[in-house]
Design an enzyme around this catalytic site. Sequence first.
Site, mmCIF file in Angstrom:
data_model
loop_
_atom_site.group_PDB
_atom_site.id
_atom_site.type_symbol
_atom_site.label_atom_id
_atom_site.label_comp_id
_atom_site.label_asym_id
_atom_site.label_seq_id
_atom_site.Cartn_x
_atom_site.Cartn_y
_atom_site.Cartn_z
ATOM 1 N N GLY A 46 46.334 -4.755 17.779
ATOM 2 C CA GLY A 46 47.683 -5.070 17.334
ATOM 3 C C GLY A 46 47.820 -6.556 17.067
ATOM 4 N N GLN A 51 51.961 -14.539 16.124
ATOM 5 C CA GLN A 51 50.611 -14.934 16.561
ATOM 6 C C GLN A 51 49.845 -15.678 15.464
ATOM 7 O OE1 GLN A 51 49.775 -10.834 18.360
ATOM 8 N NE2 GLN A 51 48.620 -12.178 19.699
ATOM 9 N N CYS A 94 45.213 -9.968 25.169
ATOM 10 C CA CYS A 94 46.053 -10.502 24.091
ATOM 11 C C CYS A 94 45.234 -11.535 23.329
ATOM 12 C CB CYS A 94 47.321 -11.135 24.669
ATOM 13 S SG CYS A 94 48.416 -11.789 23.394
ATOM 14 N N LEU A 95 45.286 -11.449 22.005
ATOM 15 C CA LEU A 95 44.512 -12.388 21.185
ATOM 16 C C LEU A 95 44.998 -13.825 21.369
ATOM 17 C CD1 LEU A 95 44.218 -10.184 17.969
ATOM 18 C CD2 LEU A 95 42.413 -10.662 19.648
ATOM 19 N N HIS A 136 53.893 -4.096 23.788
ATOM 20 C CA HIS A 136 53.263 -5.420 23.868
ATOM 21 C C HIS A 136 53.625 -6.250 22.630
ATOM 22 C CE1 HIS A 136 49.473 -7.987 24.631
ATOM 23 N NE2 HIS A 136 49.798 -8.305 23.399
ATOM 24 N N HIS A 140 56.152 -9.700 21.845
ATOM 25 C CA HIS A 140 55.810 -10.935 21.116
ATOM 26 C C HIS A 140 56.976 -11.392 20.232
ATOM 27 C CE1 HIS A 140 51.662 -11.952 22.006
ATOM 28 N NE2 HIS A 140 51.209 -10.748 21.734
HETATM 29 O O1 GNR Z 1 43.794 -6.260 21.060
HETATM 30 C C1 GNR Z 1 44.669 -6.029 21.897
HETATM 31 N N1 GNR Z 1 44.438 -5.098 22.857
HETATM 32 C C2 GNR Z 1 45.405 -4.626 23.725
HETATM 33 C C3 GNR Z 1 45.001 -3.866 24.816
HETATM 34 C C4 GNR Z 1 45.917 -3.343 25.687
HETATM 35 C C5 GNR Z 1 47.270 -3.560 25.470
HETATM 36 C C6 GNR Z 1 47.690 -4.327 24.401
HETATM 37 C C7 GNR Z 1 46.768 -4.849 23.524
HETATM 38 S S1 GNR Z 1 47.302 -5.762 22.157
HETATM 39 C C8 GNR Z 1 45.943 -6.805 21.885
HETATM 40 C C9 GNR Z 1 46.107 -7.612 20.613
HETATM 41 C C10 GNR Z 1 47.280 -8.550 20.759
HETATM 42 O O2 GNR Z 1 47.264 -9.586 21.362
HETATM 43 N N2 GNR Z 1 48.398 -8.176 20.206
HETATM 44 O O3 GNR Z 1 49.499 -8.932 20.328
HETATM 45 NI NI NI Z 2 49.274 -9.967 22.211
#
Ligand code: GNR
Ligand code: NI
Length: 174
Positions: A46, A51, A94-95, A136, A140
């Site tokens: 996601g 971001q 989270c990235l 999630h 953001h």
């Molecule tokens: O890549 C992502 N993996 C993830 C794993 C478990 C719950 C949420 C996520 S989202 C994350 C990518 C991201 O930072 N999206 O904002």
């Molecule tokens: Ni994230």
Amino acid sequence: MAIRKILIEPEPLLRKKSESIEKVDDDLRKLMDDMLETMYQAPGIGLAAIQVGILKRIIVIDVSKDVNKKNPLFLVNPKITFRSVKTSTYEEGCLSLPGQFAEIERPAECSLNYIDYKGKYRELKADGLLATCIQHEVDHLDGILFIDYLSKLKKTMIIKKLTKQKKTLERIVV
Ligand code: GNR
Ligand code: NI
């Protein structure tokens, strides 16, 4: 299409509230294409526009496990209308928080409405990893990161690590 730079915490922009989209046009679709490419390349399941530094309520998601069967979801102005009482826990990453993972408990199911890639109004009910990912990402858009659900001590430790990591990276890159 182009890969965009992903913002890393600590970053004040990640704490801002993103703004609603007025109209889905070709410029916006171009941004959504870039976001999807950036997410696949990361790789992640996601990505919210903030971001990549854009304060707009846009999310791209693809939770399909098979890399050959892509199933991208574009959510513009998503609004969660239902959250189940039943919860589920996933190890989240989270990235914008590279290398950091934590078990987060959230409603197991949610319903939402949103505008799609073509500008059409839609409704969706989600469960499993998709429901977690949607929540999630919508967080953001409101300036919330998963570390906000951890104890103050854990959160402080993670931010400290990321601050150090970022300083080291800047020294290498610049
Ligand atoms: O890549 C992502 N993996 C993830 C794993 C478990 C719950 C949420 C996520 S989202 C994350 C990518 C991201 O930072 N999206 O904002
Ligand atoms: Ni994230």
